[in-house]
Structures are given as C-alpha cells and as structure tokens.
Design a protein around this motif. Sequence first.
Motif, mmCIF file in Angstrom:
data_model
loop_
_atom_site.group_PDB
_atom_site.id
_atom_site.type_symbol
_atom_site.label_atom_id
_atom_site.label_comp_id
_atom_site.label_asym_id
_atom_site.label_seq_id
_atom_site.Cartn_x
_atom_site.Cartn_y
_atom_site.Cartn_z
ATOM 1 N N TRP A 140 -12.550 -0.802 -1.218
ATOM 2 C CA TRP A 140 -13.014 0.567 -1.002
ATOM 3 C C TRP A 140 -12.353 1.565 -1.947
ATOM 4 C CZ3 TRP A 140 -17.366 1.247 1.150
ATOM 5 C CH2 TRP A 140 -17.807 0.433 2.187
ATOM 6 N N ARG A 141 -12.036 1.148 -3.129
ATOM 7 C CA ARG A 141 -11.357 2.019 -4.100
ATOM 8 C C ARG A 141 -12.127 3.324 -4.341
ATOM 9 N NH1 ARG A 141 -7.713 1.357 -8.255
ATOM 10 N NH2 ARG A 141 -7.541 -0.868 -7.799
ATOM 11 N N ASN A 142 -13.447 3.251 -4.305
ATOM 12 C CA ASN A 142 -14.272 4.432 -4.595
ATOM 13 C C ASN A 142 -14.622 5.241 -3.351
ATOM 14 O OD1 ASN A 142 -14.345 3.764 -7.330
ATOM 15 N ND2 ASN A 142 -16.189 2.515 -7.098
ATOM 16 N N HIS A 143 -14.037 4.905 -2.216
ATOM 17 C CA HIS A 143 -14.365 5.593 -0.965
ATOM 18 C C HIS A 143 -13.071 5.976 -0.238
ATOM 19 C CE1 HIS A 143 -16.430 6.963 2.455
ATOM 20 N NE2 HIS A 143 -17.411 6.066 2.520
ATOM 21 N N PRO A 144 -12.414 7.068 -0.658
ATOM 22 C CA PRO A 144 -11.135 7.456 -0.050
ATOM 23 C C PRO A 144 -11.206 7.679 1.456
ATOM 24 C CG PRO A 144 -11.501 8.679 -2.080
ATOM 25 C CD PRO A 144 -12.770 7.946 -1.789
ATOM 26 N N GLN A 145 -12.312 8.209 1.934
ATOM 27 C CA GLN A 145 -12.421 8.455 3.369
ATOM 28 C C GLN A 145 -12.418 7.157 4.159
ATOM 29 O OE1 GLN A 145 -15.936 10.576 4.559
ATOM 30 N NE2 GLN A 145 -15.061 11.212 6.515
ATOM 31 N N MET A 146 -13.116 6.145 3.651
ATOM 32 C CA MET A 146 -13.115 4.843 4.318
ATOM 33 C C MET A 146 -11.714 4.236 4.304
ATOM 34 S SD MET A 146 -14.821 2.497 5.938
ATOM 35 C CE MET A 146 -16.594 2.521 5.618
ATOM 36 N N ILE A 147 -11.006 4.373 3.195
ATOM 37 C CA ILE A 147 -9.628 3.872 3.122
ATOM 38 C C ILE A 147 -8.772 4.523 4.199
ATOM 39 C CG2 ILE A 147 -7.553 3.791 1.689
ATOM 40 C CD1 ILE A 147 -9.392 3.683 -0.758
ATOM 41 N N ALA A 148 -8.897 5.843 4.334
ATOM 42 C CA ALA A 148 -8.072 6.575 5.293
ATOM 43 C C ALA A 148 -8.348 6.130 6.729
ATOM 44 C CB ALA A 148 -8.314 8.079 5.146
ATOM 45 N N VAL A 149 -9.627 5.998 7.080
ATOM 46 C CA VAL A 149 -9.940 5.636 8.473
ATOM 47 C C VAL A 149 -9.593 4.172 8.761
ATOM 48 C CG1 VAL A 149 -11.725 7.397 8.696
ATOM 49 C CG2 VAL A 149 -12.361 5.125 7.930
ATOM 50 N N LEU A 150 -9.710 3.290 7.760
ATOM 51 C CA LEU A 150 -9.344 1.894 7.982
ATOM 52 C C LEU A 150 -7.833 1.733 8.145
ATOM 53 C CD1 LEU A 150 -11.736 -0.095 5.599
ATOM 54 C CD2 LEU A 150 -11.811 0.047 8.093
ATOM 55 N N VAL A 151 -7.068 2.456 7.335
ATOM 56 C CA VAL A 151 -5.608 2.403 7.495
ATOM 57 C C VAL A 151 -5.227 2.913 8.881
ATOM 58 C CG1 VAL A 151 -3.420 3.368 6.692
ATOM 59 C CG2 VAL A 151 -5.108 2.573 5.033
ATOM 60 N N ASP A 152 -5.850 4.011 9.296
ATOM 61 C CA ASP A 152 -5.583 4.564 10.618
ATOM 62 C C ASP A 152 -5.875 3.533 11.704
ATOM 63 O OD1 ASP A 152 -5.345 7.305 12.316
ATOM 64 O OD2 ASP A 152 -6.959 6.066 13.128
ATOM 65 N N LYS A 153 -7.015 2.865 11.582
ATOM 66 C CA LYS A 153 -7.405 1.870 12.583
ATOM 67 C C LYS A 153 -6.467 0.664 12.578
ATOM 68 C CE LYS A 153 -10.497 0.838 15.736
ATOM 69 N NZ LYS A 153 -10.701 1.720 16.927
ATOM 70 N N MET A 154 -6.043 0.245 11.395
ATOM 71 C CA MET A 154 -5.137 -0.907 11.309
ATOM 72 C C MET A 154 -3.780 -0.602 11.919
ATOM 73 S SD MET A 154 -5.931 -2.506 7.538
ATOM 74 C CE MET A 154 -7.497 -3.307 7.170
ATOM 75 N N ILE A 155 -3.324 0.627 11.794
ATOM 76 C CA ILE A 155 -2.056 1.002 12.426
ATOM 77 C C ILE A 155 -2.209 1.029 13.940
ATOM 78 C CG2 ILE A 155 -0.371 2.864 12.702
ATOM 79 C CD1 ILE A 155 -0.843 3.628 9.809
#
Length: 600
Positions: free
Chosen positions: A404-419
């Motif tokens: 998801w390198r080109n989708h910062p919002q997806m990166i942010a929500v996935l990191v949040d969910k993984m935590i």
Amino acid sequence: MYLRCGEIGMCMPFCHLCPGLERSYTKRKMQRWTASLPTLKAILKDAKKHMCPCYKYGLLRNHIRKKSILCEALQHNLPPFTPPPHTEDSVYPMPRVIFRMFDYTDDPEGPVMPGSHSVERFVIEENLHCIIKSHWKERKTCAAQLVSYPGKNKIPLNYHIVEVIFAELFQLPAPPHIDVMYTTLLIELCKLQPGSLPQVLAQATEMLYMRLDTMNTTCVDRFINWFSHHLSNFQFRWSWEDWSDCLTQDPESPKPKFVREVLEKCMRLSYHQRILDIVPPTFSALCPANPTCIYKYGDESSNSLPGHSVALCLAVAFKSKATNDEIFSILKDVPNPNQDDDDDEGFSFNPLKIEVFVQTLLHLAAKSFSHSFSALAKFHEVFKTLAESDEGKLHVLRVMFEVWRNHPQMIAVLVDKMIRTQIVDCAAVANWIFSSELSRDFTRLFVWEILHSTIRKMNKHVLKIQKELEEAKEKLARQHKRRSDDDDRSSDRKDGALEEQIERLQEKVESAQSEQKNLFLVIFQRFIMILTEHLVRCETDGTSVLTPWYKNCIERLQQIFLQHHQIIQQYMVTLENLLFTAELDPHILAVFQQFCALQA
C-alpha cells in the motif's frame, strides 16, 4: 504588557517573564515561527508606553458607567502582597505566545486595526476568545456571536476573527478545542459573511503560505489539515497558479511539501481523478499517486520470484474460504532464507513466508477498508504465529507498506488495526517508522500521524489499567469500611479475591509502564541515531547541517516532547541518564534542555 517577536508580529505576555526573564527566553520552541526576542530595555520601554491606554474602538467600558456607584462604595485597604520566591520545586504554567497575522496595512480601506501592542487589540482578542470558549460546541451560535461583536463598525472585525481562530488552531502544544471545530466554525462564518470573510480568509491563507519557511512543523500539519478540509467544502476551488513558485523549489522545501500534502489530504476527502482535474497540469509532479494496491506476484515477470507458486495456491485457498489450518499447511513448505544463519531465531522467523502470505491476503482484500479488516480478523491466528518474534512484527509492517505504498490512508488504518488486534506492538511500529525502508517517506505527514497515534494508544492503555487498579483499591476500601465487628468469613473471602485482583492489576500496570517507557526510549534513541548520522555526514562533507530534512526532523523531535510532555516527564531521569547525556551533540541535546526548561 507584551513584547513583540520579530516581523511576524507575535507577542508574549510581559507578566510571564516575571519569574525570570532568562527562563522564558529558553521557551522559544512554543512559538509558531522562528523569530528573535527583543532586549530587556525594549520590554521595559514598551511596558511604560502602555500604562495609560486610550479606548477608542467602541469597547464596552462598564467601569465608567458605574463610576458614581464605585466612588460611593465602601473602600477597602488591600494588604501588601509578597509573591513567593522561586525555588527548585516551583511549577510554572506553560508559556503563552500571542499570535499576530495582520496589522493596519492589511486592510487599508476599512476601519483602522488597533496596533499590535495596543491594549485595545488584546481586549478585542480576549473577548473573541471568550466567545469561542463559551459557544465552541455549537458552531452556528458561535459564528453568530462572533459576527455580532459590539463595536464591529469601528474595527476590521473579520480580520480580528480570522486572526483569533488561527491563534487557537496553531496554539502549542495543543489547541484549546479539537481541530475540526475551527474548520467548521470558519465554514459557518463564510456562510454568514459571504461577501467579506472569504476574502480575508484567502488573504490569511496566502500570508501563511508565504511564511511556511519559518513556520513550526506542528503548525504546518494543522494548516494542511485545515486547508484541505476547507477546500473540500468549497468544491476544491483555489487559485493554484499563484503558488507556482513551489514548482521550481527543492521538493523537500516547505512550500512544495505543503502543496503535496494538501493534495494528498484532499484526495482522502474526494478521489484521485478529481484531484488531477482541480490542479493545473504543471502541478502534476506534486499530485498524489493513484492509491492502488501493488501486488508483486500479479504480473508475468513475477514467475521467477521466490514464493510465486505458493502465492498462487494461497490465492485459490483464500477465495475458497480456507481455514487457518489449511493456510498453515500451504505455508509450511515455504523455504526459509534465514535457515543458514547461525542464530536460533533465524529458524523461526521466515521473511518469505510472511511476504507471500501478507502480499496475497492484502491484495485480495484490497477492495475496501472493511474487506481488509475482515481479512485481518479471519486470519488473525496466522498473523500472530508469523509475527511471533520482534523481527517478524517488523517484517509484517514492511510488507504491508510495500503493498500500500501509494495509499497512505490505508497504511494508517491497517497499522491502527494491527496494534488493536495485537498483531504488532507499539515498539515495532516505532522501529519500522525509523527503518531504512521508510527513509524516502520519513518527512511525510502520514508517517508522523501514525507515530503519534501509536503513542496515544500506548498512553490510553496504561491509563485504562491504572484506572482499573484504582477502582479495585477503592472497592476494597469500601468493603473494609462496611465490615461489621462480627467475624464475617464471607467478607474475608471477598477481600481475598479483591486483593488477588489488585495484585494482578498491579503487575499489569508495571508491565504496561515498562512498555511505555521502552516505546519512548526506542523513539528517542532512533531520533538520536539518524540526527547524529546527518550531523557527522555534513561535517565530513563540509556542508551545512541546516537542510529542510534536518529542520523537519529536529522539529518532529520537539513535537514528540511537547505533545506528550505529561507522560515523558515521568521518565526524565531515565532519558537523561541513558540517552541525552553530556556527550551528545549540542544540536540534539539542546532540544532536551529546552524541554527541561519548560518545567524549570
């Protein structure tokens, strides 16, 4: 009394300098812009100048209307008051910086704006701040009260309102109210005054853009969030050609970075093609990339990649709604690139297994946030097994970023969910942010939004357990208080159960606080490492250390200290003994010393 800070027009309360002028001069990092402070002689001169203010802007003067009553009232002799002396344990309030954007030259046709140093200016601002404080929960009422300010025909009210709102939005370390409140308030004001306030707001935006080079990075973040949200409510209309000067500057300079971040935030509130349509073709280099999933095993050239055949099998299994056991069965034959390593961890940590699994799963779940969340939940056991080690957690984050390198919002929500689901921990996220894989994106806003979100989650986790511990102790105390003098064995059993619960909670609190301290140690250690590398490299090459990257990085370090100062203060001794020692480079050590001075 106030002192002015440079041409930007910021002022600082004179009364805050009383505990010690030299102490307040160490607090310059609370300013929105880099500016110089005047001399003590100039401060005293300015103080004497404003001892006798003249009210001529239609301000309410209740003391004059009630002068006859006050003259006949009972007079009181106030006893002398001696302020307590300064001691090492004295605690002072955080310094306050008065924000200035406009002066009388910015509105030559309307009523004259009171001078930046005049008492009338501060009275007007204080009244507007009080209106916002009283009505901030209801934007329509707040906006109506602001535009109905008494004496509005004698002052350029719209300029004062815009200046006061931005003063609160840019207040450090945090604004008085949530950021989105100021956006909605300005939108409502534009609706109430469509013929005048939007022009003032556009003028203020242009002034802020011109001052980006000296603007504090935290305030730039808030400026980006406000401006993108504001544009989304007005069909993204803006005269982008006026900002074409950013196209010829270094991409890492503040202006092109600001435009790029604004367009990226606008895309979150719209869609990619819309952003391409609203900006001139010359701005294409600053437009965000198309936020699509990058699946490395999806094209024909990937046939030779390690794990390609397993990726195809996994894709079929996911589509067939395979169970966790079936996924483990497919992954068990994936070769381990680390199997020849001497360390024992190399046998348990298999980067190729993680890469094949995470790449394929996220690719198939790329349709929406909900699909991705469902995939994490369904195969949570597989994630936990693959990311059992610290290196495994770090590699899960690396692969997710590649997809998801080109989708910062997806990166942010996935990191949040993984935590939240404990696939990764907070320390792993911090190490990932400072890793070499993110070096190209290190100064981007979404990276620091992730880091601050991670810190807040850790802090909330600690507070939650501490609250549970306090409630258990209070419950035990109430039971002791209600206990009668009779021998009640059932009460003893209840007490024993509560005492065991308190012991378990005490252990959980100590463990959580240890994780919290470790998180801050990781963050500050990595900051010191990358800043030291930069300083050594510049010294070796004979170049200036004051690059755009350095300014951004050093101000991000200041941002961590300021936004989480209440928690960090608990670990000051540990930080001073382990990381911020006297041998550290003065450029880095100065940030820690400035933070210490805030509570000195």
